[in-house]
Motif scaffolding. Sequence first.
Motif, PDB file in Angstrom:
ATOM      1  N   UNK A 240       0.839  -1.193   0.000  1.00 56.16           N
ATOM      2  CA  UNK A 240       0.000   0.000   0.000  1.00 56.16           C
ATOM      3  C   UNK A 240       0.879   1.251   0.000  1.00 56.16           C
ATOM      4  N   UNK A 241       1.937   1.231   0.797  1.00 55.22           N
ATOM      5  CA  UNK A 241       2.858   2.379   0.815  1.00 55.22           C
ATOM      6  C   UNK A 241       3.501   2.568  -0.554  1.00 55.22           C
ATOM      7  N   UNK A 242       3.778   1.462  -1.224  1.00 56.54           N
ATOM      8  CA  UNK A 242       4.341   1.558  -2.577  1.00 56.54           C
ATOM      9  C   UNK A 242       3.341   2.195  -3.534  1.00 56.54           C
ATOM     10  N   UNK A 243       2.083   1.814  -3.429  1.00 58.28           N
ATOM     11  CA  UNK A 243       1.051   2.389  -4.288  1.00 58.28           C
ATOM     12  C   UNK A 243       0.899   3.886  -4.039  1.00 58.28           C
ATOM     13  N   UNK A 244       1.005   4.306  -2.787  1.00 53.25           N
ATOM     14  CA  UNK A 244       0.919   5.736  -2.470  1.00 53.25           C
ATOM     15  C   UNK A 244       2.106   6.482  -3.059  1.00 53.25           C
ATOM     16  N   UNK A 245       3.312   5.895  -2.940  1.00 57.32           N
ATOM     17  CA  UNK A 245       4.506   6.532  -3.489  1.00 57.32           C
ATOM     18  C   UNK A 245       4.453   6.611  -5.011  1.00 57.32           C
ATOM     19  N   UNK A 246       3.735   5.674  -5.642  1.00 53.57           N
ATOM     20  CA  UNK A 246       3.577   5.708  -7.094  1.00 53.57           C
ATOM     21  C   UNK A 246       2.633   6.814  -7.542  1.00 53.57           C
ATOM     22  N   UNK A 247       1.982   7.471  -6.591  1.00 53.52           N
ATOM     23  CA  UNK A 247       1.096   8.582  -6.933  1.00 53.52           C
ATOM     24  C   UNK A 247      -0.296   8.189  -7.345  1.00 53.52           C
ATOM     25  N   UNK A 248      -0.733   6.964  -6.996  1.00 52.04           N
ATOM     26  CA  UNK A 248      -2.092   6.559  -7.340  1.00 52.04           C
ATOM     27  C   UNK A 248      -3.104   7.383  -6.553  1.00 52.04           C
TER      28      UNK A 248
END
Length: 339
Positions: A240-248
């Motif tokens: 989830x943190x990765x998805x947030x960092x990807x700017x989703x």
Amino acid sequence: MAGQLTPDTATPASSPLPAERRPGRGPALLLARVATTLAQRVAFLALLLALVFVTVELLPGDAAKATSERGESAADLAARRELLGLNRPVLERFWDWMTGLPTGDLGTSARGEKVTDLLSTAFPNTLLLGGIALLLTAVLSLALGCWAALRPGGRLDRGVSGTATAILALPEFVVAVALVLVLSLWTGWLPAVTLTDADGSPASWEMLVLPVLALTVPQVGWNTRIVRAALADEARAPHVETAVLDGLPPRRVLTHHVLPGALPAVAAGLATSTGMLLGGAVVVETIFNYPGVGTVLTSAVTDRDSPVIAGVTALSGAVITGVLLLADLVRDTVTGGRR
């Protein structure tokens, strides 16, 4: 690109797959786990049914006296006790009742009626009431929990959590009385009591509204807190943190990355609510004169009628066991069969 999710690399031929992912083992392990869980819950239900018979036996009076006509002699009561089998040990009566359970025979009531006939209309009515309430609970709690999770720590999040806490503290009978007062006596919008058709079902859908709301409101409070807590825990997961960092976008992160991982906890909460709804239905049905198992169970307790009380317990236990198994399957499906 930094922060982007990358496809998993192929597993080398020399690297053994985890036991739960080996072909042919996953379904077998899941089936074995379901069978073990089902056996444990059936054993617990059998113990609960035995406790029902023993508890009724310890109550003052018995079914013969409770169902007797005024003026009956001691000889008449003795004959009725023998007819009902009350002169036999309670565990022997329980065993006879249990041997008929696999065939669908729930015994005969103290008034000479087949228990299956007594419950053939009442229990489906209760399932209708509880099913609608459970569906509304699932929809509303998911909507409120997700809405609050979009702004964690904000005013909306605190407001939803605080309101949910206040609502879950309200017993069903308090909610029922308040609903009758506001929506029936003050406004006249909805009927306060339930009338039935010739087949024993509610005469109109309007008569379902107040009982359903009385059951739903406390469970929405309970499940909204469960949904919100599950979403908060899942939001700290690495993917989830990765998805947030990807700017989703936040909504996509919530629906595609956070919510799927929170489903096991949400399903467990709803499964727990099933038992609460069936238990609360006894009180709510009595208040609204709803033709469900609440009325049957109240009369059975008054009559000290063990077969009827055990029949209601068995059917309710079967429904709760089925819902709990579905919750277990959701958990195992989402987690890939791993504990």
